[in-house]
Design an enzyme around this catalytic site. Structure first.
Site, short mmCIF file in Angstrom:
data_model
loop_
_atom_site.label_atom_id
_atom_site.label_comp_id
_atom_site.label_asym_id
_atom_site.label_seq_id
_atom_site.Cartn_x
_atom_site.Cartn_y
_atom_site.Cartn_z
CB ALA A 32 1.12 3.66 -4.72
CG LEU B 145 -1.05 -7.65 -1.69
CD1 LEU B 145 -0.69 -6.94 -0.40
CD2 LEU B 145 -0.10 -8.80 -1.97
CE LYS C 18 -8.29 -2.42 7.71
NZ LYS C 18 -6.90 -2.57 7.20
CG ASP D 89 -0.28 0.46 -3.90
OD1 ASP D 89 -1.39 0.04 -4.29
OD2 ASP D 89 -0.16 1.32 -3.00
N GLY E 114 -4.97 -1.96 1.76
CA GLY E 114 -6.32 -2.19 2.26
C GLY E 114 -7.38 -1.62 1.35
CB SER F 178 -9.39 0.26 11.08
OG SER F 178 -10.38 1.26 11.19
CE1 TYR G 73 -10.91 -0.64 5.99
CE2 TYR G 73 -11.86 0.26 8.01
CZ TYR G 73 -10.79 0.13 7.13
OH TYR G 73 -9.61 0.78 7.42
N GLY H 72 0.83 -1.21 0.00
CA GLY H 72 0.00 0.00 0.00
C GLY H 72 0.86 1.25 0.00
#
Length: 258
Positions: free
Chosen positions: A11, A43, A156, A33, A72, A112, A152, A9
């Protein structure tokens, strides 16, 4: 002393801010990324996960000092299960041999504050059981019944629980590798900006993630914590979910858990 990091992640958002900070300190950072990265890999797929591990070994010379699993997805997309949980686990497990060959190795995943929200136990339990097909089916079922918002937080919650289970095992603590998660509140990134642009959605976000200390965060405010957790200075912190959320967790859960 310069260290070699791999960040997924990398980028945009927190990953990009952390990579920038680490490079400014003289470290080598291998970014992964979907585009604009040293390793381009999806991924959400087994092939992408294998590509990440293979290219990481090639680019690092067979050793890494730290891994930050930051890739993510948000929103109501079942693919978040594959990226946020299975992609993160594959990253950490796949790169662990490279960490074992490194100096003062450390690893962190970005979870998160949503991990403490009510979540879909079918998604989380299937993920923790390692059943990606069942977890994806549970996520799609949540969407179908109008509860896609739970995906989400469920991913997490699952990754936070995986960290707690895994960090104290022989492969990690036993090998001298601290493994932790951080739990940001609302961070202004390309992933969240479209949602926050809507006043109605922003109101919902602020109600579910109240941040009394300074409000929404910028990625650069999260990077220092990731930098410290993956530094040689961190000798004893492991198996922790460290909230960096402007007080959201304290508001949401209060002191009742103590």
């Amino acid at each position: 002393m310069s260290r070699t990091y791999l960040i997924t992640g990398a980028a945009s958002g927190i990953g990009k801010a952390t990579a920038t900070r680490l490079k400014e300190q003289g470290n080598t950072v291998i970014g992964a990324d979907l585009m604009d990265a040293d390793i381009v890999a999806d991924l959400a797929t087994p092939d992408g996960r294998a590509q990440l591990v293979r290219r990481a070994g090639e680019l690092s010379g067979g050793r890494l000092d730290a891994v930050i699993a930051g890739a993510g997805l948000a929103g109501f997309d079942p693919r978040a299960v594959s990226v946020n949980y299975f992609g993160a686990v594959a990253t950490l497990e796949g790169l662990r041999p490279l960490l074992a060959a490194g100096t003062d190795p450390r690893a962190v995943v970005i979870a998160s504050v949503a991990s403490v929200h009510p979540h879909d136990t079918a998604i989380a339990d299937a993920a923790l059981a390692g059943d990606e097909e069942a977890a994806l089916a549970a996520a799609q079922a949540a969407v179908d019944r109008g509860e896609g918002y739970a995906i989400y937080g469920s991913t997490k919650a699952a990754i936070a629980r995986w960290i707690r289970r895994t960090a104290v095992t022989a492969d990690w603590a036993g090998a001298g590798i601290p493994l932790n998660a951080i739990a940001p509140g609302t961070v202004i990134t390309p992933m969240t900006e479209p949602m926050l642009a809507s006043p109605d959605v922003r109101k919902i976000v602020d109600e579910t993630v109240p941040m009394p200390l300074h409000g929404h965060a910028q990625p650069a405010q999260i990077a220092p914590l990731l930098t410290w957790l993956t530094s040689p200075e961190n000798e004893l912190v492991t198996g922790q979910v460290v909230f960096i959320d402007g007080g959201a967790d304290a508001v949401l859960r209060g002191d009742g858990t103590w």
